[in-house]
Every structure is written in structure tokens, then in C-alpha cells.
Design a protein around this motif. Sequence first.
Motif, PDB file in Angstrom:
ATOM      1  N   MET A  40       9.611  -4.883   1.663  1.00 57.27           N
ATOM      2  CA  MET A  40       9.000  -5.545   3.049  1.00 57.27           C
ATOM      3  C   MET A  40      10.618  -4.357   3.632  1.00 57.27           C
ATOM      4  O   MET A  40      10.119  -4.676   4.814  1.00 57.27           O
ATOM      5  N   LEU A  41      11.716  -4.179   2.969  1.00 52.29           N
ATOM      6  CA  LEU A  41      12.522  -3.916   3.875  1.00 52.29           C
ATOM      7  C   LEU A  41      12.518  -2.446   4.611  1.00 52.29           C
ATOM      8  O   LEU A  41      12.042  -2.030   5.297  1.00 52.29           O
ATOM      9  N   GLY A  42      11.557  -1.952   3.956  1.00 52.11           N
ATOM     10  CA  GLY A  42      10.700   0.040   4.426  1.00 52.11           C
ATOM     11  C   GLY A  42       9.492  -0.325   5.840  1.00 52.11           C
ATOM     12  O   GLY A  42       8.933   0.629   6.179  1.00 52.11           O
ATOM     13  N   VAL A  43       8.988  -1.813   5.285  1.00 45.66           N
ATOM     14  CA  VAL A  43       7.776  -2.227   6.564  1.00 45.66           C
ATOM     15  C   VAL A  43       8.284  -2.907   7.318  1.00 45.66           C
ATOM     16  O   VAL A  43       7.802  -1.748   8.633  1.00 45.66           O
ATOM     17  N   LEU A  44       9.237  -3.216   7.833  1.00 40.01           N
ATOM     18  CA  LEU A  44       9.894  -4.163   8.691  1.00 40.01           C
ATOM     19  C   LEU A  44      10.200  -3.375   9.865  1.00 40.01           C
ATOM     20  O   LEU A  44      10.598  -3.437  10.932  1.00 40.01           O
ATOM     21  N   LEU A  45      11.861  -3.063   9.130  1.00 39.47           N
ATOM     22  CA  LEU A  45      12.699  -1.960   9.503  1.00 39.47           C
ATOM     23  C   LEU A  45      12.363  -1.037  10.299  1.00 39.47           C
ATOM     24  O   LEU A  45      12.340  -0.957  11.948  1.00 39.47           O
ATOM     25  N   PRO A  46      11.420   0.313  10.323  1.00 41.89           N
ATOM     26  CA  PRO A  46      10.525   0.802  10.990  1.00 41.89           C
ATOM     27  C   PRO A  46       9.277  -0.079  11.834  1.00 41.89           C
ATOM     28  O   PRO A  46       9.821   1.266  12.857  1.00 41.89           O
ATOM     29  N   THR A  47       8.888  -1.023  11.426  1.00 44.31           N
ATOM     30  CA  THR A  47       8.299  -1.701  12.897  1.00 44.31           C
ATOM     31  C   THR A  47       9.185  -2.126  13.970  1.00 44.31           C
ATOM     32  O   THR A  47       8.903  -2.036  15.069  1.00 44.31           O
ATOM     33  N   TYR A  48      10.053  -2.689  13.442  1.00 44.56           N
ATOM     34  CA  TYR A  48      10.834  -2.943  14.252  1.00 44.56           C
ATOM     35  C   TYR A  48      11.799  -1.948  15.208  1.00 44.56           C
ATOM     36  O   TYR A  48      11.363  -1.971  16.748  1.00 44.56           O
ATOM     37  N   LEU A 138       6.848   1.475  -4.088  1.00 49.01           N
ATOM     38  CA  LEU A 138       8.304   1.688  -3.696  1.00 49.01           C
ATOM     39  C   LEU A 138       8.514   2.434  -2.768  1.00 49.01           C
ATOM     40  O   LEU A 138       9.408   3.275  -1.927  1.00 49.01           O
ATOM     41  N   PRO A 139       7.321   3.981  -2.950  1.00 52.63           N
ATOM     42  CA  PRO A 139       7.217   5.528  -1.992  1.00 52.63           C
ATOM     43  C   PRO A 139       7.055   4.800  -0.476  1.00 52.63           C
ATOM     44  O   PRO A 139       7.509   5.623   0.520  1.00 52.63           O
ATOM     45  N   VAL A 140       6.559   3.670  -0.579  1.00 44.89           N
ATOM     46  CA  VAL A 140       6.303   3.000   1.241  1.00 44.89           C
ATOM     47  C   VAL A 140       7.951   2.728   1.587  1.00 44.89           C
ATOM     48  O   VAL A 140       7.682   3.612   2.545  1.00 44.89           O
ATOM     49  N   PHE A 141       8.985   2.678   1.071  1.00 46.32           N
ATOM     50  CA  PHE A 141      10.387   2.531   1.714  1.00 46.32           C
ATOM     51  C   PHE A 141      10.719   4.382   2.014  1.00 46.32           C
ATOM     52  O   PHE A 141      11.518   4.201   2.364  1.00 46.32           O
ATOM     53  N   ILE A 142      10.609   5.366   1.317  1.00 50.57           N
ATOM     54  CA  ILE A 142      10.514   6.885   1.577  1.00 50.57           C
ATOM     55  C   ILE A 142       9.660   6.780   3.039  1.00 50.57           C
ATOM     56  O   ILE A 142      10.257   6.990   3.455  1.00 50.57           O
ATOM     57  N   THR A 143       8.513   6.538   3.008  1.00 55.42           N
ATOM     58  CA  THR A 143       7.436   6.556   4.291  1.00 55.42           C
ATOM     59  C   THR A 143       9.021   5.754   5.396  1.00 55.42           C
ATOM     60  O   THR A 143       8.652   6.283   6.757  1.00 55.42           O
ATOM     61  N   GLY A 144       8.882   4.224   5.372  1.00 56.03           N
ATOM     62  CA  GLY A 144       9.539   3.728   5.582  1.00 56.03           C
ATOM     63  C   GLY A 144      11.514   4.742   6.779  1.00 56.03           C
ATOM     64  O   GLY A 144      10.951   4.662   7.907  1.00 56.03           O
ATOM     65  N   VAL A 145      11.859   4.842   5.895  1.00 54.63           N
ATOM     66  CA  VAL A 145      13.147   5.969   6.175  1.00 54.63           C
ATOM     67  C   VAL A 145      12.825   6.961   6.692  1.00 54.63           C
ATOM     68  O   VAL A 145      13.288   7.545   8.270  1.00 54.63           O
ATOM     69  N   VAL A 146      11.458   7.437   6.442  1.00 51.28           N
ATOM     70  CA  VAL A 146      10.628   8.813   7.524  1.00 51.28           C
ATOM     71  C   VAL A 146      10.903   8.465   8.764  1.00 51.28           C
ATOM     72  O   VAL A 146      11.481   9.757   9.723  1.00 51.28           O
ATOM     73  N   MET A 147       9.890   7.754   8.834  1.00 54.16           N
ATOM     74  CA  MET A 147       9.882   6.920  10.384  1.00 54.16           C
ATOM     75  C   MET A 147      11.033   6.660  11.267  1.00 54.16           C
ATOM     76  O   MET A 147      10.789   6.467  12.176  1.00 54.16           O
ATOM     77  N   LEU A 148      11.406   5.993  11.186  1.00 56.28           N
ATOM     78  CA  LEU A 148      12.927   5.589  11.239  1.00 56.28           C
ATOM     79  C   LEU A 148      13.899   6.501  11.808  1.00 56.28           C
ATOM     80  O   LEU A 148      14.478   6.809  12.741  1.00 56.28           O
ATOM     81  N   THR A 159       4.437   7.255  22.215  1.00 58.99           N
ATOM     82  CA  THR A 159       4.472   7.780  20.831  1.00 58.99           C
ATOM     83  C   THR A 159       3.917   6.934  20.247  1.00 58.99           C
ATOM     84  O   THR A 159       3.787   5.979  19.707  1.00 58.99           O
ATOM     85  N   SER A 160       2.561   7.288  19.401  1.00 62.10           N
ATOM     86  CA  SER A 160       1.646   5.987  19.205  1.00 62.10           C
ATOM     87  C   SER A 160       2.054   5.883  16.953  1.00 62.10           C
ATOM     88  O   SER A 160       2.931   6.418  17.042  1.00 62.10           O
ATOM     89  N   LEU A 161       2.363   4.920  16.744  1.00 62.19           N
ATOM     90  CA  LEU A 161       2.655   4.609  15.281  1.00 62.19           C
ATOM     91  C   LEU A 161       2.423   5.513  14.126  1.00 62.19           C
ATOM     92  O   LEU A 161       3.534   6.073  13.546  1.00 62.19           O
ATOM     93  N   TYR A 162       1.425   5.828  14.778  1.00 60.62           N
ATOM     94  CA  TYR A 162       0.440   6.968  14.193  1.00 60.62           C
ATOM     95  C   TYR A 162       1.473   9.055  13.860  1.00 60.62           C
ATOM     96  O   TYR A 162       1.538   9.237  12.778  1.00 60.62           O
ATOM     97  N   GLY A 163       1.990   8.573  15.231  1.00 65.12           N
ATOM     98  CA  GLY A 163       2.494   9.989  15.683  1.00 65.12           C
ATOM     99  C   GLY A 163       3.908  10.539  14.210  1.00 65.12           C
ATOM    100  O   GLY A 163       4.794  10.945  15.019  1.00 65.12           O
ATOM    101  N   LEU A 164       4.730   9.097  14.073  1.00 60.86           N
ATOM    102  CA  LEU A 164       5.620   8.971  13.567  1.00 60.86           C
ATOM    103  C   LEU A 164       5.566   8.600  12.187  1.00 60.86           C
ATOM    104  O   LEU A 164       6.464   8.668  11.440  1.00 60.86           O
ATOM    105  N   GLN A 165       4.478   9.543  11.499  1.00 61.50           N
ATOM    106  CA  GLN A 165       4.127   9.037   9.854  1.00 61.50           C
ATOM    107  C   GLN A 165       3.918  10.168   9.604  1.00 61.50           C
ATOM    108  O   GLN A 165       2.736  11.012   9.372  1.00 61.50           O
ATOM    109  N   PRO A 166       5.436  11.754   9.165  1.00 60.36           N
ATOM    110  CA  PRO A 166       5.199  13.286   8.677  1.00 60.36           C
ATOM    111  C   PRO A 166       4.569  12.954   7.280  1.00 60.36           C
ATOM    112  O   PRO A 166       4.147  14.579   6.746  1.00 60.36           O
TER     113      PRO A 166
END
Length: 239
Positions: A40-48, A138-148, A159-166
Motif C-alpha cells: 500500500m505504501l508503494g502504491v500511495l507514495l508515488p501517486t501522492y 511486494l515487487p509493487v513496492f520496488i516499482t513505487g520506489v523507482v517512480m519516486l 508527464t503522464s504516470l505511464y511516462g514514469l514507469q521504466p
Amino acid sequence: MNGISNPFQACLHIWFNPKTVFAAVDKHHNWSWIPFFIVMLGVLLPTYAYFQFVDFDWYREFYVAFTAGDVSPAEKEAVLVSLRSQSVYMYSNMFAYCLGYVLLAAIIAGYLNMMTKVDEENINGFTDWYGFVWWTFLPVFITGVVMLLMILIKDDNQTSLYGLQPLSLGYWLGLNETSKWVGLADQFRVELFLSFYFMITGLKQWTRLSILRIYLILFVPYILIVGSSIFLSFYWASA
């Protein structure tokens, strides 16, 4: 349990020794609250962070073009008015993303609970599998960190959200949400294949199913989803 005595250790060890972690989690199902909160942290933090970073006026125009491209000017204006509050839209998105993961975990848990009934020695029920799924998320958290990190180093705030997901194939193909091929490209993401790896390892620990049956349980739905995405992508591309 090879030194894994609490859920925080399990969250660290899962990246290099998932077999031991799932063996421990099978005896401590209540540990699954920890990966739930981490995901949930990995989802909420990058969205915020994204909605604090993005040029919201640009985002409103982008969103309208994406979702209401073929409607009348009056209808487009109505959509723009509905997006007037940046904070309301941000929090509604955060809630929707969290709810989406909760429902997705329930669907996967129900599927695993049903498909593993063929193992007569398997005594795990729906709630056990529901906890299991959060470990595989749990890999979702890694994606969240990368987006941050991407947000921190990005200069262009249009930039769209999709442009921040390498970690997504769509990013490397230069796609965004408006592309007809984004649904297909979205099926190929690093975190998704890491989740599959965790699921395979976990199922081997929690059941006596053959590896072939495990692969069939996990990959047949995935192949069907990818096949549907290919069909829809070609359909919309030719429309």
C-alpha cells in the motif's frame, strides 16, 4: 526457519531466499499484514508525489483528451469542471488504486484456493491464500520506489504516470495511456514477472503440486489475458 523469526526479516529475505520465506509464512499467516502495508505504501507514495509534481492544468487537458476525445465541447468542459480540485482527484485516485489491489488480491486468492484443492494435503483456505498473495505483490513496492526516483530527477512536469514507469515495456516503446498498444505492453513488466517467480516458489512450498501443474495454474490465465490484449490492440489499431 533459518533465522527468519519475524515478518520484517521475511520481507528482506524474500528477495534472495523466497523458498525459506514462504516456508516460514506457511507457519505464520498473520505475518502477511506487513507486506500488505508495504505494498500500500508503494502504491500511495508515488501517486501522492506525482500529483504534487505534475502540472495539473496540463494533466486535466491530457486526461480529457484521453478519456473524452470524441465527445462534444460541452461534455469535455463538464469533464474539466469535474477535475477542478487537484486534491480531490488525487485522493480519489489513491483510494481507487488501493481498492483495486485489495480486490485483485481477493480474486487471485480465490483462484488459488480453488485450483489448489486438487492437493489433498493442502489445508490452506481463502484467507491463507489472501495473505500469500500480498507477499507476491511486494515487487509493487520496488516499482513505487523507482517512480519516486523518476519524479525526483524529472525536469518536465508535463508527464503522464505511464511516462514514469521504466520497468514497463510500454515505457521503453515510448507509449502512453493514449496508445492503442498500451494494454498489451502493460502485460510485460519487471514487477509482474518477479511476482510470478514468487508465486511459483510459494506454491512449491505450500503444496505438493507438480511444477507442470503450477505453471499451468499460473500461466494459462496470463496467456489468455495477453491473447485478449493482442486481439484488442489489433482491433483498435485497425478501427
